[in-house]
Design a protein around this motif. Structure first.
Motif, PDB file in Angstrom:
ATOM      1  N   GLN A 178       0.868  -1.178   0.000  1.00 54.31           N
ATOM      2  CA  GLN A 178       0.000   0.000   0.000  1.00 54.31           C
ATOM      3  C   GLN A 178       0.901   1.222   0.000  1.00 54.31           C
ATOM      4  N   ASN A 223       1.257   5.616  -0.997  1.00 58.05           N
ATOM      5  CA  ASN A 223       0.617   6.893  -1.296  1.00 58.05           C
ATOM      6  C   ASN A 223       1.743   7.876  -1.562  1.00 58.05           C
ATOM      7  N   GLU A 224       1.961   8.190  -2.811  1.00 61.34           N
ATOM      8  CA  GLU A 224       3.132   8.976  -3.200  1.00 61.34           C
ATOM      9  C   GLU A 224       2.803  10.467  -3.246  1.00 61.34           C
ATOM     10  N   ARG A 244       3.461  12.903  -6.298  1.00 62.62           N
ATOM     11  CA  ARG A 244       2.509  13.073  -7.419  1.00 62.62           C
ATOM     12  C   ARG A 244       1.736  14.380  -7.310  1.00 62.62           C
ATOM     13  N   GLY A 269      -9.190   6.257  -5.416  1.00 67.45           N
ATOM     14  CA  GLY A 269      -7.938   5.527  -5.186  1.00 67.45           C
ATOM     15  C   GLY A 269      -6.975   6.375  -4.384  1.00 67.45           C
ATOM     16  N   ASP A 286     -11.328   5.147  -1.381  1.00 66.82           N
ATOM     17  CA  ASP A 286     -10.403   4.080  -1.766  1.00 66.82           C
ATOM     18  C   ASP A 286     -11.072   2.771  -1.372  1.00 66.82           C
ATOM     19  N   VAL A 287     -10.841   1.743  -2.182  1.00 68.53           N
ATOM     20  CA  VAL A 287     -11.432   0.455  -1.864  1.00 68.53           C
ATOM     21  C   VAL A 287     -10.775  -0.121  -0.600  1.00 68.53           C
ATOM     22  N   ASP A 323     -15.818   1.402  -3.336  1.00 68.89           N
ATOM     23  CA  ASP A 323     -15.365   1.119  -4.693  1.00 68.89           C
ATOM     24  C   ASP A 323     -15.580   2.384  -5.535  1.00 68.89           C
ATOM     25  N   ALA A 324     -14.611   2.696  -6.382  1.00 67.35           N
ATOM     26  CA  ALA A 324     -14.650   3.961  -7.110  1.00 67.35           C
ATOM     27  C   ALA A 324     -15.904   4.097  -7.985  1.00 67.35           C
ATOM     28  N   SER A 377      -4.515   9.298  -9.428  1.00 70.41           N
ATOM     29  CA  SER A 377      -3.138   9.069  -9.871  1.00 70.41           C
ATOM     30  C   SER A 377      -2.760   7.614  -9.633  1.00 70.41           C
ATOM     31  N   ILE A 378      -2.192   7.019 -10.655  1.00 72.64           N
ATOM     32  CA  ILE A 378      -1.636   5.660 -10.632  1.00 72.64           C
ATOM     33  C   ILE A 378      -2.580   4.694  -9.900  1.00 72.64           C
TER      34      ILE A 378
HETATM   35  C1  LIG Z   1      -0.815   2.527  -6.388  1.00 73.04           C
HETATM   36  S1  LIG Z   1      -2.004   3.094  -5.242  1.00 73.04           S
HETATM   37  C2  LIG Z   1      -2.006   4.829  -5.642  1.00 73.04           C
HETATM   38  C3  LIG Z   1      -2.516   5.638  -4.493  1.00 73.04           C
HETATM   39  C4  LIG Z   1      -2.566   7.148  -4.747  1.00 73.04           C
HETATM   40  N1  LIG Z   1      -3.498   7.474  -5.795  1.00 73.04           N
HETATM   41  C5  LIG Z   1      -1.194   7.687  -5.090  1.00 73.04           C
HETATM   42  O1  LIG Z   1      -1.019   8.204  -6.213  1.00 73.04           O
HETATM   43  O2  LIG Z   1      -0.301   7.631  -4.255  1.00 73.04           O
HETATM   44  C6  LIG Z   1      -3.548   2.550  -5.986  1.00 73.04           C
HETATM   45  C7  LIG Z   1      -4.739   2.751  -5.078  1.00 73.04           C
HETATM   46  O3  LIG Z   1      -5.924   2.439  -5.791  1.00 73.04           O
HETATM   47  C8  LIG Z   1      -6.826   1.826  -4.891  1.00 73.04           C
HETATM   48  N2  LIG Z   1      -7.874   1.110  -5.648  1.00 73.04           N
HETATM   49  C9  LIG Z   1      -7.711   0.010  -6.417  1.00 73.04           C
HETATM   50  N3  LIG Z   1      -8.909  -0.371  -6.937  1.00 73.04           N
HETATM   51  C10 LIG Z   1      -9.826   0.510  -6.496  1.00 73.04           C
HETATM   52  C11 LIG Z   1     -11.241   0.651  -6.685  1.00 73.04           C
HETATM   53  N4  LIG Z   1     -11.942  -0.207  -7.440  1.00 73.04           N
HETATM   54  N5  LIG Z   1     -11.872   1.682  -6.089  1.00 73.04           N
HETATM   55  C12 LIG Z   1     -11.180   2.569  -5.311  1.00 73.04           C
HETATM   56  N6  LIG Z   1      -9.846   2.481  -5.100  1.00 73.04           N
HETATM   57  C13 LIG Z   1      -9.169   1.471  -5.675  1.00 73.04           C
HETATM   58  C14 LIG Z   1      -5.915   0.935  -4.072  1.00 73.04           C
HETATM   59  O4  LIG Z   1      -6.531   0.507  -2.863  1.00 73.04           O
HETATM   60  C15 LIG Z   1      -4.732   1.856  -3.846  1.00 73.04           C
HETATM   61  O5  LIG Z   1      -4.881   2.639  -2.673  1.00 73.04           O
END
Ligand SMILES: C[S@@+](CC[C@H](N)C(=O)[O-])C[C@H]1O[C@@H](n2cnc3c(N)ncnc32)[C@H](O)[C@@H]1O
Length: 370
Positions: free
Chosen positions: A116, A118-119, A122, A147, A201-202, A249-250, A272-273
């Motif tokens: 997990q 969180n950058e 970005r 997310g 976030d999920v 869920d998004a 982001s990402i």
């Molecule tokens: C690589 S992390 C990026 C976090 C943040 N956006 C960043 O840039 O640091 C991806 C994030 O997407 C979330 N995620 C994945 N599928 C999702 C969904 N269906 N709905 C909401 N969030 C989701 C993950 O739980 C995770 O926290």
């Protein structure tokens, strides 16, 4: 063969760590891959891995587990080999293998949960997007992030930025983002105000839980000490701000949020990402909701979609933005996945507040490189 796929997963991650600026983590993973090949503790810990080790980021889980051991002072000999201290390959190997042995239960348990991250870096990319939207619409922003993880990019307007020759934000803020910058500049003089912000976030990270904070720190690569320090400072700011990342869920969350009226401000959906982590059906559902929201957007209640995600045509991530009404989709920047380097692709814009005719300004500043 399970062992071949695990070794391939380590090999891929070693390449990524080397190319993304973490040679130390690549060294640690090399030791683990070698130990796995010899049937050592790494092989025993990975023995029950029946799922795809690449998709599951198994190598990253190992790197995170060892870093967590170091961060919790649970293995002084290993900590003595970790940055900022240096170590010979032999010393590092001995310390890694000893930690695997002595902290095996802790590591086994750590491996069970996905990485997990969180950058905060970005935000250094996203800021230009928010300014672009504020300039284009001339209205305060209602931001919606999907997310969002721990919500560290939710408080982007509290950080300090040096983007090329320009600065933005609170000069006293300990979170200082100064990516290596090329190209033009975003409209740093544009007034921007966030009137409301929500995020989902999920699997959100709860910053009030010390164990979850530790996981976030552990998944920063151990030789990226600046990122680690920045993360700590951002955690302090986000906790003080007190925004909660909603567990959702998004697809359903975006549908519900965009159904709410928001006159007099620009609704900004951003991410982001994270897009690649959602199943296709979820992405399709969000795209359909975006299409509906864009059709309903007016000058009094515009809608913008800002995203920093892996690009389809160019290599690496890019930031794109679409603002409705109008709907022109522009590539604003390409950047390193952590935001450490940014190539601003959009036309250099003069600073200053937008008066009227905001949507025309999007076209007026269009860049041929877009
Ligand atoms: C690589 S992390 C990026 C976090 C943040 N956006 C960043 O840039 O640091 C991806 C994030 O997407 C979330 N995620 C994945 N599928 C999702 C969904 N269906 N709905 C909401 N969030 C989701 C993950 O739980 C995770 O926290």
């Amino acid at each position: 063969m399970v062992s071949d796929t695990v070794l391939a997963a380590f090999g891929k991650q070693i390449d990524w760590c080397n190319s993304l600026g973490s040679p130390f983590t690549a060294r640690v993973l090399g030791i683990l891959a070698d130990d796995f090949g010899r049937g050592g503790a790494t092989a025993e810990l990975a023995a029950d891995w029946t799922r795809d080790p690449i998709g599951d980021a198994l190598a990253l889980r190992f790197a995170g587990a060892l870093h967590a051991v170091v961060l919790t002072d649970a293995a002084p000999a290993l900590a003595a080999c970790y940055p900022p201290r240096g170590s010979t390959d032999d010393a590092l190997r001995a310390a890694v293998l000893a930690a695997l042995d002595e902290r095996r239960d802790y590591i086994r348990n750590f491996l069970l949960s996905p990485p997990q991250t969180n950058e905060v870096g970005r935000s250094g990319v996203l800021l230009g997007g928010f300014l672009h939207i504020a300039r284009a619409t001339g209205l305060p922003l209602r931001t919606l992030e999907i997310g969002a993880s721990a919500g560290l990019n939710l408080v982007w307007d509290q950080y300090h930025y040096t983007l090329g020759s320009g600065e933005w934000g609170d000069a006293t803020c300990p979170v200082r983002l100064a990516p290596e910058w090329t190209g033009g500049q975003p409209a740093l003089g544009t007034p921007v105000q966030v009137v409301s912000r929500r995020a989902c976030d999920v699997a959100p990270v709860d910053l009030e839980d010390p164990a979850q904070r530790l996981r976030l720190r552990a998944f920063i690569w151990a030789d990226q000490l600046e990122r680690l320090a920045r993360l700590e400072a951002a955690i302090t700011i986000a906790r003080a701000a007190g925004h909660r990342v909603e567990q959702a869920d998004a697809a359903t969350w975006v549908r519900d949020r965009l159904a709410e009226a928001a006159p007099g401000c620009t609704t900004v959906l951003y991410h982001s990402i994270m897009w690649q982590y959602m199943p296709q059906a979820t992405r399709d559902a969000i795209s359909a909701t975006i299409a509906q929201a864009s059709a309903a957007a007016t000058r009094a209640a515009p809608f913008a979609w800002l995203r920093f995600e892996p690009a389809r045509v160019v290599e690496g991530p890019e930031m794109r933005c679409t603002v409705w009404p109008g709907g022109e989709d522009v590539q604003l920047a390409t950047a390193h996945a952590h935001g450490s380097t940014v190539q601003w692709q959009h036309g250099a814009m003069a600073g200053g507040a937008m008066a009227g005719g905001a949507f025309d300004a999007v076209d007026a500043t269009a860049n041929p490189k877009r």
